[in-house]
Enzyme design. Sequence first.
Site: not given
Ligand code: PEP
Ligand code: MG
Length: 582
Positions: A195, A440, A464, A511
């Site tokens: 993140h 995911e 994920d 996303c």
């Molecule tokens: C993902 O896992 O692609 C996602 C968009 O969620 P995060 O990156 O916040 O886990």
């Molecule tokens: Mg995710």
Amino acid sequence: MTLALHGLGISRGIAIGPAHIVERDQLDIPEYEIDAGLIDDEIERLKEAVMAAQDQLRAIRRHVPAAAATEITALIDAHLLMLDDAALIHEPLRLIREQRRNAEWALKSQRDALVRVFEEMDDSYLRTRRDDVAHVVNRIQRILLKHSPLRHEQPDSRLTGYIIFADDLTPADTVLMQHHGIAAFVTEYGGPTSHTSILARSLGIPAIVGLHQAHAYIRDEEPVIVDGTRGVVLAGADPTTLEFYRSRREQDQRYYSGLIRLKDATARTLDGVRIELQANVELPADFDNVLRVGADGIGLYRTEFLFMNRDVPPDEDEQYRNYLGAVQVLGRMPVTIRTLDLGGDKEAGDAGRRTGSLAANPALGLRAVRLCLKKPALFRPQLRAILRASAAGDVRLMIPMLSNTQEMEQVLGLIDEIRTELRAEGAAFNPDLPVGGMIEVPAAAVCADIFARQLDFLSIGTNDLIQYTMAIDRVNDEVNYLYDPLHPAVLRLVHGVIAAGSDAGIPVAMCGEMAGDVRYVRLLLALGLRCFSVHPASLLEVKQIIMASDLGELGSLAQRALAATCGADVGAIVEEYRPVAA
Ligand code: PEP
Ligand code: MG
């Protein structure tokens, strides 16, 4: 001689500037015995250091820019509270008095004991306190050892244009640094979809992770070049190399600022197909960026950033105001609020990864919807806040990390209960609030058709999905090389999810970071993706590629990519279809 160090470029662009080394965790703590006659002085030295630490934190707090995320001030408040708590220095004082230990060492001993206790805990909120204790103790120790305070925390320090080198950075560090106008950052640890990396991309600053031993080669204030696109740091560059990178940086800047002309253009392919192009946001400060780049709404609001770095989760009203804030900025455009996805790398950095069977694999543990369903006291206020905010605009609710239909049904059941509650209270909400799920987890991807029967939309979280499909930890740089969005398994899953959504007549978005990677836009279009959610920093470039693509000409791309047997072959095929400018 030019020295080149290689890591993993996780946020593109070129930066040239002096290095600033963050040496937070590398304190050498001496241990020595205090003369009996100096015990009172040592006690006084410790108390003064605690007061100095409080002064530092208050000064930082006063200077946090108004636009900064609330979690930064919440983090500082949590540390101030800890410094106010006599329990933190009670044991060190005893060690000084009874065992004649020096203050720094007495603090270290207390910190180690507390960390051990926190690591045993089966509660992610309490476990996050472990790093807070370590940071607070580190701050006092730095004062005792007369180390200068960390520069990125000093309001008056000038880090504008600096390139930060650190072991690791928390998302809060990254945000704080952005307010100093840093040019780039380089860390030893971390993966492309951690993140902190996602935050760097959304802030639009070049960044590299997994660059080991940078400390051994780079000195503070030494001029360096960072190529975030290629993952290279250059030190001691000769004038020709420096000139080359300066001109590349200018070219890049001209290119990216030129893209703003596309802000009001509709994302439509050459053969007239309208593509939805939404934005991912992490912090309320990003809401305006969504408008600045002309996105079609928010496709992913990562609400967990509201919950991080604080002792007490935000209550329903605080969340409601926050979600309403997004709706008010976005007007009639969609705001997709993802319910809390805490856990994995989104708690206290590497919390619990070192010991204890419970959190040995936090990415596979109690995170996201699993955590929420286990803690209704945490989840219900968020569901209520989202439902209430839905009265004001086009709010959509998205559930992260679904692995089986029971989880989905439980959440849908909770939403129904809350609808009844709100109705009884006379509170306004949208009774038809669209509820979608993130795909995911490979199990959900394989069964996407089943989820599609009960949900209003799906959104593919490739960060994920790739992590779990490839069995790699997304923050572990030792296995980063296996992170491959083009692996045939990933492509088949993505293709299957898009097809399942289309058969069920519901929209499917993507996303994850793959959607915002310009190399893959045409492949995703070819696989049938019609809704992308990407961070604002890459949105216009993605739009440019969409507008230069003809879906008719991409049919063969999908066929050939899906027939390929390895990621490298898919990469070569994708390269053939790459637009000239991308
Ligand atoms: C993902 O896992 O692609 C996602 C968009 O969620 P995060 O990156 O916040 O886990
Ligand atoms: Mg995710």
